[in-house]
Design a protein around this motif. Structure first.
Motif, PDB file in Angstrom:
ATOM      1  N   GLY A 600       0.124   9.692   6.666  1.00  0.00           N
ATOM      2  CA  GLY A 600       1.108   8.658   6.373  1.00  0.00           C
ATOM      3  C   GLY A 600       1.378   8.564   4.887  1.00  0.00           C
ATOM      4  N   ASP A 601       2.488   7.925   4.542  1.00  0.00           N
ATOM      5  CA  ASP A 601       2.856   7.770   3.140  1.00  0.00           C
ATOM      6  C   ASP A 601       3.002   6.302   2.766  1.00  0.00           C
ATOM      7  OD1 ASP A 601       5.083   7.133   4.567  1.00  0.00           O
ATOM      8  OD2 ASP A 601       6.408   8.605   3.642  1.00  0.00           O
ATOM      9  N   GLY A 602       2.331   5.438   3.512  1.00  0.00           N
ATOM     10  CA  GLY A 602       2.411   4.019   3.221  1.00  0.00           C
ATOM     11  C   GLY A 602       3.322   3.264   4.164  1.00  0.00           C
ATOM     12  N   ARG A 678       5.549  13.733   6.803  1.00  0.00           N
ATOM     13  CA  ARG A 678       6.989  13.558   6.664  1.00  0.00           C
ATOM     14  C   ARG A 678       7.451  14.135   5.326  1.00  0.00           C
ATOM     15  NH1 ARG A 678       9.756   8.246   7.497  1.00  0.00           N
ATOM     16  NH2 ARG A 678       7.713   7.332   7.166  1.00  0.00           N
ATOM     17  N   GLY A 679       8.636  14.741   5.337  1.00  0.00           N
ATOM     18  CA  GLY A 679       9.219  15.201   4.088  1.00  0.00           C
ATOM     19  C   GLY A 679       9.651  14.025   3.237  1.00  0.00           C
ATOM     20  N   PRO A 680       9.603  14.160   1.920  1.00  0.00           N
ATOM     21  CA  PRO A 680       9.951  13.043   1.035  1.00  0.00           C
ATOM     22  C   PRO A 680      11.401  12.621   1.208  1.00  0.00           C
ATOM     23  CG  PRO A 680       9.799  15.087  -0.213  1.00  0.00           C
ATOM     24  CD  PRO A 680       9.287  15.392   1.161  1.00  0.00           C
ATOM     25  N   ASP A 681      11.625  11.299   1.159  1.00  0.00           N
ATOM     26  CA  ASP A 681      12.984  10.769   1.240  1.00  0.00           C
ATOM     27  C   ASP A 681      13.647  10.915  -0.117  1.00  0.00           C
ATOM     28  OD1 ASP A 681      13.178   9.546   3.966  1.00  0.00           O
ATOM     29  OD2 ASP A 681      11.396   8.514   3.242  1.00  0.00           O
ATOM     30  N   ARG A 682      14.806  11.537  -0.115  1.00  0.00           N
ATOM     31  CA  ARG A 682      15.489  11.793  -1.388  1.00  0.00           C
ATOM     32  C   ARG A 682      15.788  10.491  -2.120  1.00  0.00           C
ATOM     33  NH1 ARG A 682      17.737  16.637  -2.005  1.00  0.00           N
ATOM     34  NH2 ARG A 682      19.481  15.819  -3.200  1.00  0.00           N
ATOM     35  N   ARG A 692      -1.483   3.376  -5.234  1.00  0.00           N
ATOM     36  CA  ARG A 692      -2.416   3.765  -4.176  1.00  0.00           C
ATOM     37  C   ARG A 692      -2.912   5.173  -4.460  1.00  0.00           C
ATOM     38  NH1 ARG A 692       1.258   1.977   1.031  1.00  0.00           N
ATOM     39  NH2 ARG A 692       1.182  -0.254   0.694  1.00  0.00           N
ATOM     40  N   PRO A 693      -4.161   5.451  -4.142  1.00  0.00           N
ATOM     41  CA  PRO A 693      -4.650   6.823  -4.312  1.00  0.00           C
ATOM     42  C   PRO A 693      -3.861   7.774  -3.430  1.00  0.00           C
ATOM     43  CG  PRO A 693      -6.456   5.278  -3.933  1.00  0.00           C
ATOM     44  CD  PRO A 693      -5.196   4.538  -3.659  1.00  0.00           C
ATOM     45  N   THR A 694      -3.458   8.882  -3.970  1.00  0.00           N
ATOM     46  CA  THR A 694      -2.724   9.851  -3.173  1.00  0.00           C
ATOM     47  C   THR A 694      -3.691  10.701  -2.367  1.00  0.00           C
ATOM     48  OG1 THR A 694      -2.763  11.385  -5.017  1.00  0.00           O
ATOM     49  CG2 THR A 694      -0.847   9.949  -4.840  1.00  0.00           C
ATOM     50  N   GLY A 714      17.709   4.649   7.683  1.00  0.00           N
ATOM     51  CA  GLY A 714      18.490   4.444   6.478  1.00  0.00           C
ATOM     52  C   GLY A 714      17.621   4.051   5.297  1.00  0.00           C
ATOM     53  N   PHE A 715      18.245   4.054   4.120  1.00  0.00           N
ATOM     54  CA  PHE A 715      17.501   3.735   2.900  1.00  0.00           C
ATOM     55  C   PHE A 715      16.887   2.347   2.981  1.00  0.00           C
ATOM     56  CE2 PHE A 715      17.337   1.738  -1.266  1.00  0.00           C
ATOM     57  CZ  PHE A 715      16.575   2.639  -1.985  1.00  0.00           C
ATOM     58  N   ALA A 716      17.673   1.368   3.462  1.00  0.00           N
ATOM     59  CA  ALA A 716      17.168  -0.008   3.523  1.00  0.00           C
ATOM     60  C   ALA A 716      15.951  -0.104   4.443  1.00  0.00           C
ATOM     61  CB  ALA A 716      18.270  -0.952   3.988  1.00  0.00           C
ATOM     62  N   GLN A 717      16.002   0.607   5.579  1.00  0.00           N
ATOM     63  CA  GLN A 717      14.879   0.560   6.513  1.00  0.00           C
ATOM     64  C   GLN A 717      13.648   1.236   5.917  1.00  0.00           C
ATOM     65  OE1 GLN A 717      15.798   1.930  10.448  1.00  0.00           O
ATOM     66  NE2 GLN A 717      13.672   1.985  11.105  1.00  0.00           N
ATOM     67  N   ARG A 718      13.839   2.379   5.257  1.00  0.00           N
ATOM     68  CA  ARG A 718      12.704   3.054   4.640  1.00  0.00           C
ATOM     69  C   ARG A 718      12.100   2.202   3.530  1.00  0.00           C
ATOM     70  NH1 ARG A 718       9.483   4.985   5.513  1.00  0.00           N
ATOM     71  NH2 ARG A 718       9.090   6.547   3.922  1.00  0.00           N
ATOM     72  N   LEU A 719      12.964   1.543   2.756  1.00  0.00           N
ATOM     73  CA  LEU A 719      12.474   0.675   1.688  1.00  0.00           C
ATOM     74  C   LEU A 719      11.676  -0.479   2.280  1.00  0.00           C
ATOM     75  CD1 LEU A 719      12.476   0.051  -1.336  1.00  0.00           C
ATOM     76  CD2 LEU A 719      14.587  -1.255  -0.977  1.00  0.00           C
ATOM     77  N   LEU A 720      12.178  -1.044   3.385  1.00  0.00           N
ATOM     78  CA  LEU A 720      11.469  -2.137   4.049  1.00  0.00           C
ATOM     79  C   LEU A 720      10.115  -1.661   4.572  1.00  0.00           C
ATOM     80  CD1 LEU A 720      11.740  -5.099   4.935  1.00  0.00           C
ATOM     81  CD2 LEU A 720      12.719  -4.280   7.084  1.00  0.00           C
ATOM     82  N   GLU A 721      10.082  -0.451   5.123  1.00  0.00           N
ATOM     83  CA  GLU A 721       8.816   0.095   5.615  1.00  0.00           C
ATOM     84  C   GLU A 721       7.808   0.250   4.474  1.00  0.00           C
ATOM     85  OE1 GLU A 721       9.793   3.744   7.529  1.00  0.00           O
ATOM     86  OE2 GLU A 721      10.617   2.792   9.333  1.00  0.00           O
ATOM     87  N   ARG A 722       8.269   0.756   3.339  1.00  0.00           N
ATOM     88  CA  ARG A 722       7.363   0.956   2.213  1.00  0.00           C
ATOM     89  C   ARG A 722       6.846  -0.385   1.686  1.00  0.00           C
ATOM     90  NH1 ARG A 722       7.788   5.828  -0.672  1.00  0.00           N
ATOM     91  NH2 ARG A 722       8.121   7.513   0.813  1.00  0.00           N
TER      92      ARG A 722
END
Length: 725
Positions: A600-602, A678-682, A692-694, A714-722
């Motif tokens: 996971g990435d957070g 997951r691949g990084p979100d542009r 956070r420790p990577t 979408g960007f807003a959803q990914r931002l909310l997840e993070r």
């Protein structure tokens, strides 16, 4: 930690609440509101009182659940987190300080009707006295407030009763000439007259029997003050000629002189001075508790939460508030700033209603003795009307509210963020909704098993790495007896024509086809081999995938070469233009992996990555290991919610699932066989979140999943997840 003494009874609560309201609202604002709405200002006062009810009910409920010093700050901080708590605490502290200074400066013109005195020195002297009284103790403050309110109400009652017979019906002519716009604008202006109704909640920690006295004090004083405002403003409009009061600095004195003569003017002057001093006194009392409460929560320096052994009051907090009050009176055009602060107060009232919903819907311990009726419709009404009133305050007021908000955010980031380890209940409620949405998408992804996967060989590979790529694709299609298409792409220079000679098979090509045929028998999957020669490999890969309608492309991850850095990463281009999912493999070997780590990435685990990890583990009878970056600021609620999400995710998979959080000290966990991520979100690559420790670099094959654009949140959803995970 020392506690504040509970020595304020219902009379003091009632008096503090009324005293916090009856001030500029009746002695200053009617003249300004008359210019906006005309006689309809009477309705504006009634409407404003009605619009305050949702915030009064919400604040009464939360005050009985959390009878702590700080009021608005406490409720928003606990409900919506320390960031918004800081915004509410700092903003409300300034707002109350501004109103206190306005009350003193607004009261002096009434005094100047009797004595020839300089305005600022008198206002500063009154402020100094009130600061001293608040330092001495809340009990003395409450007693002074009761005395002031009794005298003030007696004077206002005499004015209303004595002036009522002189009301002229003609003065109400053209009642609604200003229209709905004028009425709403006047309502937004006089709304601040009621802002003090909930001030008593900020000293809830000092109130006896808060479950009873706080709701009675808040709601009772609001009803009483609304009736009083409407009655007095109706009399004021009815006894003065149209336009004679509008714009006056002392509108009540003008009205009293018209009906009661000089004796009436003296009485109104006495009432005005007492009312405005009362407002300032309540402002110092309640606003000083905001730095106190924020300090206890580590959002302000610790000195502000120190309680004096001698007086039993937070002297440092009161002193700071008093200093701000004195500076405002001495140097700042207070009326304009008070309007700006009032706009922020309306915003805070809207947040108060949202905070109640957060507490009710969240999982935090919340047990109020008083509950708001008609929940949640009252709160929704409060939020909507607060937004409507803000639109009536003008651009300057809105800009001021933005400045206060941004200043609070800067303070939180620079000072408080590193010192707190808390989150609001609304954050957890949103986190749960985000997790449920991710689980729904994951369940859908699990039912969309790839039927055909393209393995794109874009460079010469040894037999082992070639086999690994094909084996990954085979594991993806195996559940539905799908097909793997293995294509070796050869790129020739642009000046070389694509003739039949270029496409002629070589011994190496025939050897490649034989290897693929052998892999089909070994892996038990239908595998087709093909070869394509082109001038541009990345376009050829995308065109082939689109033409065949494959469900995914599997390719080896290529390191960026100089040409790629100068002219763009070809793999990145394929990811962005492929008509399907793309899996890029950092290939270190792939042979019946038993320990498949889903990294996971957070945020919630991406659905396509989950389905890939599950397919890989199922093919070899292995386990899926859920891994997330360690978060040193993780709260117990955060940990519990993430654990529940992972448990529900485990139930969706048909393989064994275990959880393995990364250690906060950076320690290396047990080595996996394969890592799926997951691949990084542009759009989020440069967005910085909590430190956070990577994850340590894996010493195994890593599969990076890039879902097709139609499947990416979408960007807003990914931002909310993070932000929530």
């Amino acid at each position: 930690m020392k506690e504040l003494e509970r020595d304020l009874g219902l009379p003091s609560v009632f008096a503090i609440s009324i005293g916090a309201m009856i001030g500029s609202g009746i002695f200053i604002l009617p003249a300004l509101a008359l210019e906006v709405a005309g006689p309809a200002v009477i309705v504006a006062y009634a409407l404003a009182g009605l619009l305050v009810v949702p915030a009064a009910l919400s604040k009464s409920e939360m005050a009985t659940a959390m009878p702590k010093a700080g009021g608005t700050y406490i409720y928003i901080e606990r409900g919506m987190g320390p960031l918004l708590g800081t915004v509410a605490g700092v903003g409300t502290w300034f707002s109350l300080s501004f109103k206190g200074a306005l009350a003193l400066v607004g009261g002096v013109p009434y005094l100047l009707l009797l004595f020839d005195l300089p305005l600022q020195p008198v206002a500063l002297g009154l402020a100094a006295v009130l600061i001293l009284v608040n330092v001495v103790g809340a009990k003395q403050t409450g007693r002074l407030q009761v005395a002031i309110v009794v005298v003030m109400l007696a004077a206002l009652g005499w004015f209303a009763a004595g002036s009522a017979p002189s009301v002229q019906q003609a003065n109400y002519a053209g009642f609604f000439d200003a229209g709905l716009g004028g009425l709403l604008a006047a309502t937004g202006l006089v709304f601040v007259s009621y802002a003090g109704v909930t001030k008593v909640a900020s000293i809830a920690e000092e109130v006896e029997n808060p479950g009873r006295n706080i709701p009675l004090g808040i709601l009772g004083s609001l009803a009483f003050t609304t009736v009083l405002y409407v009655a007095i403003v109706a009399v004021l409009v009815g006894v003065t000629d149209p336009g004679s009061v509008a714009g006056s600095l002392t509108p009540m004195a003008v009205a009293a002189e018209a009906t009661l003569g000089q004796a009436g003017v003296v009485v109104v002057i006495l009432a005005a001075i007492l009312a405005l001093v009362s407002t300032a006194n309540a402002g110092v009392l309640s606003s000083s508790r905001y730095p106190f409460a924020m300090s206890r929560d580590k959002l302000a320096p610790p000195s502000f939460s120190a309680v004096s052994d001698r007086f039993g009051t937070p002297v440092a907090s009161i002193t700071l508030t008093g200093a701000v009050l004195l500076v405002l009176i001495a140097f700042v055009p207070i009326l304009d700033i008070a309007k700006l602060a009032s706009a922020f107060q309306i915003l805070v009232f809207g947040l108060i209603n949202v905070a109640v919903v957060a507490f009710r819907e969240g999982n935090a311990e919340y047990d109020p003795e008083f509950t708001s009726p008609l929940y949640p419709w009252v709160q929704v009404f409060g939020v909507v009307t607060a937004a409507l009133l803000l639109t009536q305050m003008g651009s300057t007021a809105l800009l001021g509210a933005v400045v206060i908000t941004l200043g609070s955010v800067v303070w939180y980031v620079l000072y408080a963020r590193s010192r707190v380890r808390r989150e609001g209940v609304v954050t957890d409620a949103v986190r749960r909704q985000v997790g449920q949405s991710a689980l729904t998408r994951t369940e859908s992804a699990m039912n969309e098993t790839p039927r055909e996967v393209l393995v794109a060989l874009t460079k010469d590979l040894d037999d082992g790495r070639e086999r690994s790529l094909v084996a990954v694709a085979a594991d993806l299609v195996r559940p539905d007896d799908g097909r793997v298409v293995v294509v070796r792409f050869e790129e020739v220079p642009d000046q070389v024509p694509l003739t039949e000679d270029a496409a002629a098979q070589s011994p190496a090509d025939r050897s490649y086809e034989a290897r693929i045929e052998a892999l089909a028998a070994e892996l038990g999957v239908d595998i087709e081999a093909d070869e394509i020669v082109s001038h541009d490999t990345k376009h050829a890969v995308v065109n082939f995938a689109r033409g065949r309608g494959v469900d995914a492309v599997v390719a080896e991850h290529e390191p960026l070469r100089l040409r790629s850095r100068l002219f763009g990463d070809p793999i990145d281009w394929v990811v962005r233009h492929a008509p399907c999912d793309v899996l890029l493999v950092d290939n270190l070997g792939y042979d019946s992996p038993e320990r498949v780590v889903l990294s996971g990435d957070g945020g919630p685990y991406p659905p396509r990555a989950v389905s890939v990890a599950a397919a890989v583990a199922a093919a070899s009878g292995g386990d899926v290991v859920l891994r997330q970056p360690a978060n040193p600021k993780m709260t117990e609620q955060y940990e519990r919610t993430v654990g529940e999400y992972q448990a529900e995710l485990s139930q969706l998979l048909s393989v064994s699932v275990r959880s393995e959080p990364l250690r906060a000290d950076g320690g290396r966990p047990q080595e996996p066989d394969v890592v799926v991520r997951r691949g990084p979100d542009r759009g989020l690559r440069n967005v910085r979140f909590a430190d956070r420790p990577t994850a340590p670099s894996p010493r195994c094959t890593t599969i990076t999943v890039y879902p097709h654009g139609s499947r990416r949140p979408g960007f807003a959803q990914r931002l909310l997840e993070r932000l929530t995970f």
